[in-house]
Design an enzyme around this catalytic site. Structure first.
Site, PDB file in Angstrom:
ATOM      1  N   ASN A   1       0.793  -1.234   0.000  1.00 34.47           N
ATOM      2  CA  ASN A   1       0.000   0.000   0.000  1.00 34.47           C
ATOM      3  C   ASN A   1       0.821   1.277   0.000  1.00 34.47           C
ATOM      4  O   ASN A   1       0.275   2.363   0.161  1.00 34.47           O
ATOM      5  CB  ASN A   1      -0.945  -0.018   1.212  1.00 34.47           C
ATOM      6  CG  ASN A   1      -1.868  -1.226   1.169  1.00 34.47           C
ATOM      7  OD1 ASN A   1      -2.451  -1.526   0.133  1.00 34.47           O
ATOM      8  ND2 ASN A   1      -1.958  -1.946   2.267  1.00 34.47           N
ATOM      9  N   THR A   2       2.129   1.160  -0.137  1.00 37.35           N
ATOM     10  CA  THR A   2       2.977   2.331  -0.319  1.00 37.35           C
ATOM     11  C   THR A   2       3.633   2.185  -1.680  1.00 37.35           C
ATOM     12  O   THR A   2       4.424   1.261  -1.885  1.00 37.35           O
ATOM     13  CB  THR A   2       4.038   2.418   0.806  1.00 37.35           C
ATOM     14  OG1 THR A   2       3.364   2.625   2.052  1.00 37.35           O
ATOM     15  CG2 THR A   2       5.003   3.562   0.569  1.00 37.35           C
TER      16      THR A   2
ATOM     17  N   ASN B   1       4.204 -10.778   4.311  1.00 33.60           N
ATOM     18  CA  ASN B   1       3.219  -9.698   4.392  1.00 33.60           C
ATOM     19  C   ASN B   1       1.922 -10.141   3.688  1.00 33.60           C
ATOM     20  O   ASN B   1       1.776 -11.318   3.344  1.00 33.60           O
ATOM     21  CB  ASN B   1       3.808  -8.434   3.753  1.00 33.60           C
ATOM     22  CG  ASN B   1       3.351  -7.165   4.442  1.00 33.60           C
ATOM     23  OD1 ASN B   1       2.153  -6.999   4.685  1.00 33.60           O
ATOM     24  ND2 ASN B   1       4.262  -6.274   4.744  1.00 33.60           N
TER      25      ASN B   1
HETATM   26  C1  FMN Z   1      -5.207  -4.223   8.829  1.00 36.08           C
HETATM   27  C2  FMN Z   1      -3.802  -4.723   8.642  1.00 36.08           C
HETATM   28  C3  FMN Z   1      -2.742  -3.830   8.742  1.00 36.08           C
HETATM   29  C4  FMN Z   1      -1.428  -4.281   8.575  1.00 36.08           C
HETATM   30  N1  FMN Z   1      -0.400  -3.412   8.710  1.00 36.08           N
HETATM   31  C5  FMN Z   1       0.876  -3.848   8.603  1.00 36.08           C
HETATM   32  C6  FMN Z   1       1.960  -2.965   8.808  1.00 36.08           C
HETATM   33  O1  FMN Z   1       1.788  -1.791   9.141  1.00 36.08           O
HETATM   34  N2  FMN Z   1       3.223  -3.452   8.642  1.00 36.08           N
HETATM   35  C7  FMN Z   1       3.466  -4.770   8.323  1.00 36.08           C
HETATM   36  O2  FMN Z   1       4.626  -5.159   8.208  1.00 36.08           O
HETATM   37  N3  FMN Z   1       2.448  -5.631   8.133  1.00 36.08           N
HETATM   38  C8  FMN Z   1       1.172  -5.212   8.277  1.00 36.08           C
HETATM   39  N4  FMN Z   1       0.138  -6.092   8.105  1.00 36.08           N
HETATM   40  C9  FMN Z   1       0.444  -7.482   7.698  1.00 36.08           C
HETATM   41  C10 FMN Z   1       0.513  -8.435   8.896  1.00 36.08           C
HETATM   42  O3  FMN Z   1       1.570  -8.100   9.746  1.00 36.08           O
HETATM   43  C11 FMN Z   1       0.725  -9.884   8.395  1.00 36.08           C
HETATM   44  O4  FMN Z   1       1.966  -9.962   7.728  1.00 36.08           O
HETATM   45  C12 FMN Z   1      -0.380 -10.349   7.450  1.00 36.08           C
HETATM   46  O5  FMN Z   1      -1.623  -9.854   7.863  1.00 36.08           O
HETATM   47  C13 FMN Z   1      -0.474 -11.864   7.346  1.00 36.08           C
HETATM   48  O6  FMN Z   1      -0.775 -12.440   8.595  1.00 36.08           O
HETATM   49  P1  FMN Z   1      -2.271 -12.903   9.021  1.00 36.08           P
HETATM   50  O7  FMN Z   1      -2.816 -13.722   7.890  1.00 36.08           O
HETATM   51  O8  FMN Z   1      -2.089 -13.675  10.305  1.00 36.08           O
HETATM   52  O9  FMN Z   1      -3.049 -11.666   9.231  1.00 36.08           O
HETATM   53  C14 FMN Z   1      -1.181  -5.663   8.282  1.00 36.08           C
HETATM   54  C15 FMN Z   1      -2.260  -6.540   8.182  1.00 36.08           C
HETATM   55  C16 FMN Z   1      -3.553  -6.110   8.371  1.00 36.08           C
HETATM   56  C17 FMN Z   1      -4.692  -7.093   8.277  1.00 36.08           C
END
Ligand code: FMN
Length: 353
Positions: A161-162, A230
């Protein structure tokens, strides 16, 4: 969710109650990785506590470590709302938050205020309006500011998203970035008389050849850990979900196989010499075990916490513990070896006819 938690914690005794319901009932499963001693291998993934203002409550959920951030050098609002979408039937989320951040100064002020009882990673990013050719300056800024307060630091080059961020994963660009970060880490380690490990967070949307190239670079530059993965810009298994057309990164259940594949490929590439923090679609102990067998040394969750609540931490940690006990092993590496060579599968034991 974080707002509600903070409100709850204003009530006297609320913290003790949550601690006894979750953290105290999460089994002890000590692990050592990146030179850190953790009470269990399950951490909170970055992006939930972006501003380091919910550390106490999240610790009380029973996590072995928390990754805070992503924090950017300067405060920025992120993308306009609506920017987060629940795909409940799939236990998935699409988000295009775009690094909403209070900026490093306010983030560090929050961090300096809390009593810490849980190892903390700090995930650093770049501001949206910093041109790509100056991205390194933002990461160096983040590294210097976060260093005294972090147990490890994650360099996020994989948020979708960047604009332009993921291009930092390309081989030649990444080589320059890693060399600069590593030499700054050496300077900081001397200045603070403390070594803080450096992790790189990568995307799930990489071809195998790209993963192998990244693995080689991580080894070459002595990077301390890799966070995989990510969110994905792809939309696997979501044909029936209208919200799947929203732009942003997908997390949760549909991400699981992709993230596991990246971990397996990375593990092969780094030959077990760099710890892998496995993240992406882990909802229960089976999912966690899949990541461990693929090569993960630590784990993180985000989306499952949203759908299943804090009980998911205890469930996953106790499930992992039970599987280790059943196999009669203590470490994840031993579990992988036991799986690769199960007893009686030596090739000599089978007798035909
Ligand atoms: C709403 C949201 C915001 C996130 N923001 C970040 C972030 O700021 N930096 C980052 O490295 N990953 C971010 N992530 C990714 C999570 O750290 C993770 O890598 C990803 O969601 C996969 O894991 P999960 O399936 O358990 O959610 C975000 C994920 C979600 C859902």
């Amino acid at each position: 969710m974080l707002g509600a938690l903070r409100q709850t914690y204003r009530v006297p005794g609320a913290g003790a109650l949550i601690r006894s319901a979750y953290a105290r009932r999460t089994p002890h499963l000590p692990v050592r990785a990146m030179g850190l001693q953790l009470r269990n291998p399950l951490g909170l993934a970055a992006g939930l506590d972006k501003n380091a203002n919910c550390i106490g409550p999240l610790t009380d959920f029973g996590f072995g470590f928390l990754e805070l951030g992503t924090v950017t050098p300067h405060a920025q609002p992120g993308n306009p709302r609506k920017r987060m979408f629940r795909l409940s039937a799939h236990e998935a989320i699409i988000n295009r938050m775009g690094f909403n951040s209070i900026g490093l100064d306010a983030f560090i002020a929050n961090l300096a205020r809390v009593r810490r009882t849980c190892p903390l990673g700090i995930n650093i990013g770049k501001n949206r309006d910093t041109p790509g050719e100056h991205a390194l300056d933002d990461y160096l800024h983040g590294l210097r500011a976060a260093y005294p307060f972090a147990d490890y630091i994650t360099v996020n080059i994989s948020s979708p998203n960047t604009p332009g961020l993921r291009a930092l994963q390309e081989r030649d660009t990444l080589a320059v970035l890693l060399a600069a970060l590593k030499s700054e880490q050496e300077i900081l380690a001397r200045a603070h008389a403390r070594y803080v490990p450096l992790a790189i967070k990568i995307a799930p949307d990489l071809a195998d050849a790209e993963i192998d190239a990244i693995a080689r670079l991580l080894l070459e530059h002595n990077i301390d850990a890799v966070v995989a993965t990510n969110t994905t810009i792809s939309r696997p298994q979501l044909e029936d979900a209208p919200l799947s057309r929203e732009g942003g990164g997908l997390s949760g259940r549909p991400l699981r196989p992709l993230a596991t594949h990246v971990i397996r490929e990375l593990h092969r590439g780094v030959a077990g010499r760099i710890p892998i923090i496995g993240v992406g679609g882990i909802s229960d102990a089976d999912d966690a075990w899949e990541k461990i067998l693929a090569g993960a040394d630590l784990l993180q969750i985000y989306t499952a916490l949203i759908y299943r609540g804090p009980i998911v931490v205890r469930n996953i940690v106790s499930g992992i513990r039970a599987r280790l006990v059943a196999l009669g092993v203590e470490t994840f590496a031993q579990a992988r070896a036991a799986h690769a060579h199960p007893p009686g599968a030596s090739g000599h034991s089978a007798t035909a006819g």
